[in-house]
Design a protein around this motif. Structure first.
Motif, PDB file in Angstrom:
ATOM      1  N   VAL A  21      19.682 -23.618 -24.270  1.00 20.83           N
ATOM      2  CA  VAL A  21      19.847 -24.333 -23.006  1.00 20.83           C
ATOM      3  C   VAL A  21      20.480 -23.447 -21.929  1.00 20.83           C
ATOM      4  CG1 VAL A  21      20.950 -26.328 -21.919  1.00 20.83           C
ATOM      5  CG2 VAL A  21      19.952 -26.542 -24.171  1.00 20.83           C
ATOM      6  N   PHE A  22      21.246 -22.430 -22.365  1.00 25.74           N
ATOM      7  CA  PHE A  22      22.009 -21.649 -21.404  1.00 25.74           C
ATOM      8  C   PHE A  22      21.214 -21.115 -20.209  1.00 25.74           C
ATOM      9  CE2 PHE A  22      23.818 -17.756 -19.734  1.00 25.74           C
ATOM     10  CZ  PHE A  22      25.014 -18.262 -19.259  1.00 25.74           C
ATOM     11  N   PRO A  23      20.049 -20.478 -20.448  1.00 29.16           N
ATOM     12  CA  PRO A  23      19.301 -19.984 -19.286  1.00 29.16           C
ATOM     13  C   PRO A  23      18.949 -21.085 -18.275  1.00 29.16           C
ATOM     14  CG  PRO A  23      18.471 -18.977 -21.263  1.00 29.16           C
ATOM     15  CD  PRO A  23      19.425 -20.048 -21.710  1.00 29.16           C
ATOM     16  N   PHE A  24      18.802 -22.330 -18.750  1.00 27.37           N
ATOM     17  CA  PHE A  24      18.525 -23.428 -17.819  1.00 27.37           C
ATOM     18  C   PHE A  24      19.748 -23.706 -16.946  1.00 27.37           C
ATOM     19  CE2 PHE A  24      15.444 -23.954 -21.141  1.00 27.37           C
ATOM     20  CZ  PHE A  24      14.300 -24.301 -20.453  1.00 27.37           C
ATOM     21  N   ILE A  25      20.923 -23.692 -17.591  1.00 23.59           N
ATOM     22  CA  ILE A  25      22.154 -23.891 -16.825  1.00 23.59           C
ATOM     23  C   ILE A  25      22.296 -22.759 -15.815  1.00 23.59           C
ATOM     24  CG2 ILE A  25      24.676 -24.062 -17.003  1.00 23.59           C
ATOM     25  CD1 ILE A  25      24.216 -24.978 -19.937  1.00 23.59           C
ATOM     26  N   TRP A  26      22.026 -21.559 -16.303  1.00 21.38           N
ATOM     27  CA  TRP A  26      22.126 -20.369 -15.464  1.00 21.38           C
ATOM     28  C   TRP A  26      21.218 -20.477 -14.237  1.00 21.38           C
ATOM     29  CZ3 TRP A  26      24.795 -16.423 -13.996  1.00 21.38           C
ATOM     30  CH2 TRP A  26      24.185 -15.299 -13.427  1.00 21.38           C
ATOM     31  N   MET A  27      20.016 -21.012 -14.435  1.00 14.63           N
ATOM     32  CA  MET A  27      19.102 -21.060 -13.295  1.00 14.63           C
ATOM     33  C   MET A  27      19.546 -22.115 -12.285  1.00 14.63           C
ATOM     34  SD  MET A  27      15.485 -22.598 -14.603  1.00 14.63           S
ATOM     35  CE  MET A  27      15.310 -24.336 -14.933  1.00 14.63           C
ATOM     36  N   VAL A  28      20.138 -23.205 -12.778  1.00 21.78           N
ATOM     37  CA  VAL A  28      20.623 -24.233 -11.857  1.00 21.78           C
ATOM     38  C   VAL A  28      21.833 -23.696 -11.083  1.00 21.78           C
ATOM     39  CG1 VAL A  28      21.613 -26.535 -11.653  1.00 21.78           C
ATOM     40  CG2 VAL A  28      19.750 -26.118 -13.253  1.00 21.78           C
ATOM     41  N   ILE A  29      22.745 -23.018 -11.778  1.00 21.91           N
ATOM     42  CA  ILE A  29      23.894 -22.420 -11.087  1.00 21.91           C
ATOM     43  C   ILE A  29      23.416 -21.366 -10.096  1.00 21.91           C
ATOM     44  CG2 ILE A  29      25.929 -20.947 -11.398  1.00 21.91           C
ATOM     45  CD1 ILE A  29      26.387 -22.367 -14.052  1.00 21.91           C
ATOM     46  N   GLY A  30      22.439 -20.542 -10.547  1.00 18.85           N
ATOM     47  CA  GLY A  30      21.905 -19.501  -9.682  1.00 18.85           C
ATOM     48  C   GLY A  30      21.336 -20.058  -8.392  1.00 18.85           C
ATOM     49  N   ALA A  31      20.736 -21.237  -8.480  1.00 21.38           N
ATOM     50  CA  ALA A  31      20.134 -21.850  -7.290  1.00 21.38           C
ATOM     51  C   ALA A  31      21.185 -22.192  -6.240  1.00 21.38           C
ATOM     52  CB  ALA A  31      19.345 -23.093  -7.681  1.00 21.38           C
ATOM     53  N   THR A  32      22.462 -22.208  -6.635  1.00 22.92           N
ATOM     54  CA  THR A  32      23.515 -22.540  -5.671  1.00 22.92           C
ATOM     55  C   THR A  32      24.282 -21.302  -5.222  1.00 22.92           C
ATOM     56  OG1 THR A  32      25.255 -22.824  -7.311  1.00 22.92           O
ATOM     57  CG2 THR A  32      23.857 -24.725  -6.886  1.00 22.92           C
ATOM     58  N   ASN A  33      23.812 -20.113  -5.629  1.00 22.01           N
ATOM     59  CA  ASN A  33      24.539 -18.884  -5.311  1.00 22.01           C
ATOM     60  C   ASN A  33      23.695 -17.916  -4.488  1.00 22.01           C
ATOM     61  OD1 ASN A  33      27.160 -19.122  -6.416  1.00 22.01           O
ATOM     62  ND2 ASN A  33      26.315 -18.887  -8.471  1.00 22.01           N
ATOM     63  N   THR A  34      24.324 -16.867  -3.990  1.00 17.32           N
ATOM     64  CA  THR A  34      23.575 -15.835  -3.270  1.00 17.32           C
ATOM     65  C   THR A  34      23.073 -14.795  -4.256  1.00 17.32           C
ATOM     66  OG1 THR A  34      25.533 -14.471  -3.007  1.00 17.32           O
ATOM     67  CG2 THR A  34      25.081 -16.060  -1.264  1.00 17.32           C
ATOM     68  N   ALA A  35      22.138 -13.965  -3.778  1.00 12.59           N
ATOM     69  CA  ALA A  35      21.559 -12.932  -4.634  1.00 12.59           C
ATOM     70  C   ALA A  35      22.654 -12.041  -5.223  1.00 12.59           C
ATOM     71  CB  ALA A  35      20.570 -12.103  -3.832  1.00 12.59           C
ATOM     72  N   THR A  36      23.619 -11.663  -4.396  1.00  9.97           N
ATOM     73  CA  THR A  36      24.682 -10.773  -4.851  1.00  9.97           C
ATOM     74  C   THR A  36      25.486 -11.405  -5.980  1.00  9.97           C
ATOM     75  OG1 THR A  36      24.828 -10.191  -2.525  1.00  9.97           O
ATOM     76  CG2 THR A  36      26.458  -9.238  -3.976  1.00  9.97           C
ATOM     77  N   ASP A  37      25.813 -12.694  -5.826  1.00 14.13           N
ATOM     78  CA  ASP A  37      26.573 -13.377  -6.877  1.00 14.13           C
ATOM     79  C   ASP A  37      25.806 -13.393  -8.192  1.00 14.13           C
ATOM     80  OD1 ASP A  37      28.691 -13.961  -5.252  1.00 14.13           O
ATOM     81  OD2 ASP A  37      27.875 -15.880  -4.583  1.00 14.13           O
ATOM     82  N   ILE A  38      24.500 -13.606  -8.103  1.00 11.89           N
ATOM     83  CA  ILE A  38      23.691 -13.701  -9.322  1.00 11.89           C
ATOM     84  C   ILE A  38      23.681 -12.360 -10.044  1.00 11.89           C
ATOM     85  CG2 ILE A  38      21.357 -14.078 -10.191  1.00 11.89           C
ATOM     86  CD1 ILE A  38      21.060 -16.085  -7.827  1.00 11.89           C
TER      87      ILE A  38
END
Lengths: 268, 429, 304
Positions: A21-38
């Protein structure tokens, strides 16, 4: 001792689930961050979600792209289910030596990598005047040998006495198929339907080659072109991935029960 | 009866859905036959695509009857589509104008003869940087419209370098070995890496080679790897960059570009097209400057080089070649203002020389501490040694980076390059 | 006599009718699979640049033997095959047998979670993994915080770790898929058999070895053949994990045969004839491996 073993089971399964499940969580969190943060591996949600969605909508005609994907996936799923189940039924119920040989030959074609078929296929479709059409995307996917195999395996568990009874009742062969076989095999259709829908929705290489204009593109193609920028906006790409993944997750959740039942038939 | 009904519904549904697909197709066919329509394929929505959109807008003002469609693909995807279309022998799916990376130009021209429109005499090629025109010339015919320059510069963080005790003058016209020494001091004093580098990416090696006027092949197209001093030197420097600890290892494009904006690295040496990505981080405004590219310590090497860059090509199969050529000529081949615009808005340095005396090129850039970066770049651009890339750049690149791990692990450079040369030889025919 | 004749006619009628059911599929497969295959067989005797090619006879096959890139790709593909398929299938089997426990709580949750990766597209999950396995990426951050590693691992660029990353990625994507097949197979096994074995004092490992594995043999055979096909045609993952932007990164360590076909057609000077030859090599290898697996997995009839 037994209790330790029992809790080991839960720990193991929990870790496996977490990894899955982790990559799914990661993608949802990523959607709320900037490229640099990711890129920096920031694990906490940020405040960029609205901004990312806005940017995506500016860059892509999202409703059109999603409609293209949905249209292609739904039509190919329906046609594939029809054609593959007819064939699987035909091979199993009307079994003969020649048909078994033909079937064996079909299975062999699964081994050919798509890269080898690409150029001849492309040439064929251009000659047919179907370049840049969704029809051309759909056609090669509706005769998937794996699906024929899947339906044939499931048909093995279909009660043949029903066919005899139908014949006595005077039903034509095709009527038997549509009125008796199809309703009985609901779970098989659900399982095959999920796989077919996901495959079509996620299809990349063939649509890439055959589609030519922006107005025809699918969501998968759009994600690929977004990620090619000299300065890739990962946050925006993550939003696109979340949107692209939602329909397949939804369909899986809706049909999950039937899916497992349907898979059961394929391995009998 | 109920079942029969649902069956009928399903059949109607399928025919309707398929039907709707068919009708949409026909619409496209009719519009494709229209003479005044141009389709353009390119990659990178923030750069090539955005610039093309601007060109389209300008052109349509004077030519309202023309229709222009710009289609955006990932670079690799575009190349694949182009190959598939050209190889299939059917021309229907091809665009009218396509963007091709300079490294690939000869490959396309020689693999698909007759597919690209000969533009000799149709626009003034002498107005463009000579090295660009050379790359698109085959048998004395010029096939493309030169677009962006890949002139390279040594972008650095003034604050980090100052902290390590360096002023702008110390960074002018240095060699790579001096660069490494500076990098070590930067690492010592600031704890920052001097550069980000992907151990498998040949980009920087091409920058180094080109500065010495050398390539994987000589002018006649003969393979020149194993005994090529420039490649041997570059390989040694690659290893040194990692061994000295000044290079931050990255993998993949996104990470490499990202390292510039996160403040993790003190410099980057690459093509001018990176400017937009550097500027993407507004908070670092005033902290960057650009110096000439470091050079290899070899006779004939200069402090100027090139990386990448691409050009526009017109497909011969186009039904509106005239319009396509006119469009490219009007905008890319004569509109000086357009070049000022794309420089200011997108950081794109064109290879159209008359544009480089324009106001935008001589403007001071606040982001780079008031440096006139673009006039510097156009100056360096004139110094780039002209070389021919030949057909097999990517084969050679892959072969060399296939043996680089051996070099990184302390193996002999000569031996490794010999192996690479053998490999490329087997791929050339 | 008459009756038998009628019976035979009936049978013939059904046989013919059967063809009608298969017909559409056969026409489509013929058009979109078999015709292109024959086409590319002819192509495999040609060689040249792009559309400038000529007949080359067996020249392409000869070239394979001196082509070191091809040999690297072949080697890599086999490494992926030898490690990835067994790891994935045993994981899937282990998870499936754990989930098959009637008394297990949260069974539905575990099953759904582990299957979930299968809904992602290859393009999407490759981008996800690329962002997670970067040098500063979340995986390195987590591992460093847990003190598993002291300095970041170059997951995507080190020759060894890049292979590991590809194996992790594929295993993540496909384990759940295979697990579902095993789970379905396990539900066909009568629980009474297990109970009897338990009474006889067989431990859980013994039960797994002497009941589960033999009973699932046909399914294991099926999944291993499907995975073999998948691994040998491995393409999207390796390409998407290592490419993007203006990067020209070329990592020999993860080059697969399918990727080499792609490179020969679209990255290098295009030689479609030679690319077709390499793709026939893949078909050949799959056929041989499938045959071996059939042999190891018992005879054909058991499967039907």
């Amino acid at each position: 001792m037994k209790r330790i073993k029992g809790s080991f089971k839960y720990i193991f399964l929990s870790i496996a689930s977490l990894i899955s499940v982790f990559p799914f969580i990661w993608m949802v969190i990523g959607a709320t961050n900037t490229a640099t943060d990711i890129i920096k591996g920031k694990m906490t949600p940020g405040l960029e979600a609205v901004n990312n969605v806005k940017m995506l909508l500016e860059m892509v005609d999202l409703p059109l792209v999603l409609w293209n994907s949905a249209k292609i996936a739904i039509i190919s799923t329906v046609l594939l289910l029809l054609i593959a189940s007819l064939a699987g039924y035909g091979f199993e119920i009307y079994r003969s030596k020649i048909k078994d040989k033909v079937y064996g030959g079909l299975l062999l074609t699964m081994m050919i990598p798509f890269a080898a078929l690409m150029i001849p296929l492309f040439r064929m479709f251009t000659k047919m005047g179907l370049l840049d059409s969704h029809t051309a995307v759909i056609l090669p996917t509706i005769a998937t040998v794996f699906m024929i195999f899947f339906f044939r395996q499931n048909t093995k568990s279909f009660n043949r006495e029903l066919i005899q009874a139908a014949r006595v009742d005077g039903l034509k062969e095709y009527q038997t198929f549509f009125y008796i076989y199809v309703p009985t095999m609901k779970s098989t259709y659900a399982a095959a339907g999920i796989i077919a829908f996901m495959t079509s929705w996620n299809n990349f290489l063939w649509p890439l080659i055959i589609l030519q204009t922006d107005g025809k593109k699918t969501i998968t193609l759009v994600i690929s072109s977004l990620s090619s920028a000299y300065f890739p906006e990962y946050g925006v790409i993550m939003v696109a991935i979340v949107i692209a993944t939602l329909p397949t997750i939804l369909i899986f959740f809706l049909l999950q029960k039937r899916f497992v039942e349907g898979m059961l038939g394929s391995v009998k | 009866m109920k079942k029969l009904c649902s069956m009928l519904v399903m059949i109607v549904l399928i025919t309707a859905l398929v039907g709707c697909g068919e009708s949409a197709d026909k619409k496209v066919d009719s519009s494709a036959a229209d003479e005044g329509k141009i389709t353009i394929w390119a990659w990178d929505p923030n750069f090539n695509i955005a610039i093309m959109e601007q060109a389209k807008e300008i052109y349509l003002k004077d030519n309202p009857k023309v229709e222009i469609e710009i289609v955006d693909y990932a670079k690799g995807d575009l190349e694949q589509k182009l190959h598939t279309n050209l190889a299939s022998g059917t021309t229907e799916g091809l665009p009218d104008i396509v963007l091709i990376e300079d490294y690939n130009a000869q490959k396309y021209l020689q693999s698909y003869p007759g597919s690209f429109e000969d533009l000799t005499g149709k626009l003034k090629h002498s107005d463009f940087a000579p090295y660009k025109v050379g790359l698109m010339t085959l048998d004395e015919k010029v096939y493309g419209v030169p677009f962006d320059s890949g002139a390279t510069g040594f972008y650095y963080r003034t604050d980090y370098l100052e902290q390590a005790g360096y002023s702008a003058a110390d960074l002018e016209n240095i060699t790579w070995d001096q660069y490494i020494e500076i990098g070590k001091n930067v690492l010592d004093k600031t704890g920052k890496h001097m550069l980000a580098l992907d151990a498998n990416d040949g980009g920087l090696m091409r920058v180094m080679m080109n500065s010495a006027g050398s390539w994987y092949f000589d002018e006649s197209g003969k393979l020149n790897v194993a005994n090529n001093k420039a490649i041997q030197e570059s390989a040694r420097i690659y290893k040194e960059l990692f061994d000295s600890g000044i290079a931050k290892p990255t993998s993949g494009w996104g990470e490499w570009v990202g390292a510039l904006n996160t403040g993790d690295v003190a410099s980057v040496t690459t093509g001018v097209w990176i400017t937009g990505s550097v500027k993407a981080e507004a908070s670092q405004s005033g902290l960057w400057a650009v110096a000439p590219t470091p050079r290899l310590d070899l006779p004939g090497a200069v402090n100027a080089s090139n990386l990448g860059g691409s050009s526009w090509y017109v497909l011969s199969s186009s039904k509106s070649t005239k319009t396509a050529v006119d469009f490219l000529n009007t905008i890319y081949g004569s509109n000086v203002d357009f070049y000022q615009d794309i420089l200011v808005n997108r950081g794109a340095v064109g290879s159209y020389i008359p544009s480089q005396s324009g106001s935008a090129y001589t403007k001071e850039d606040e982001y780079f501490g008031g440096q006139k970066v673009y006039s510097d770049f156009s100056e360096w651009m004139q110094k780039i040694p002209s070389i021919s890339y030949g057909l097999y750049t990517y084969e050679a690149d892959a072969a060399i980076f296939g043996v680089m791990p051996e070099i990184y692990n302390g193996g002999s450079i000569e031996e490794a390059l010999k192996k690479a040369e053998e490999q490329v030889k087997s791929q050339m025919q | 006599m008459h009756r038998r004749h009628q019976h035979k006619r009936r049978k013939n009628f059904y046989q013919m009718y059967g063809w009608l059911f298969i017909l559409i599929a056969l026409v489509l497969v013929g058009l979109f699979n078999i015709y292109p295959v024959i086409n590319s067989l002819i192509l495999s005797t040609m060689s040249g640049k792009g559309v400038v090619y000529s007949f080359n006879g067996l020249g392409n096959i000869k070239r394979l033997f001196s082509d070191t890139v091809f040999q690297t790709a072949l080697k890599n593909t086999f490494i992926f095959f030898i490690f990835q398929v067994p790891i994935m299938l045993s994981l899937a089997l282990l998870i499936a047998s754990l989930l098959n426990d009637k008394k297990l709580k949260f069974k539905g949750f575990f099953r759904t979670a582990i299957f979930l990766p299968c809904v992602t597209s290859l393009v999407a999950y490759s981008i996800l993994f690329k962002s997670m396995f970067g040098y500063d990426g979340i995986i390195n951050v987590v591992l460093m915080n847990l003190h598993v590693i002291r300095e970041p691992i170059a997951w995507l660029s080190d020759p060894l770790w890049a292979k590991v990353t590809v194996i992790i990625a594929i295993t993540w994507r496909w384990t759940g898929y295979n697990m579902i097949f095993y789970l379905a197979g396990l539900q066909n096994i009568d629980p009474a058999i297990y109970e009897a074995a338990e009474i006889d004092g067989a431990g859980s490992f013994k039960r797994f070895k002497s009941i589960t594995v033999p009973m699932l043999k046909p399914i294991i055979l099926f999944t291993s053949i499907m995975s073999t096909i998948g691994t040998l045609q491995l393409f999207d993952e390796v390409v998407n994990l290592t490419s993007g932007g203006a990067s020209t990164s070329s990592l020999n360590a993860t080059l697969t045969l399918s990727q080499y076909i792609y490179d020969l057609s679209f990255k290098y000077v295009p030689n479609f004839g030679y690319a077709a030859t390499v793709s026939y090599i893949i078909v050949l290898i799959i056929a041989v491996l499938a045959f071996i697996q059939f042999r190891l997995g018992g005879d054909r009839d058991e499967k039907n």
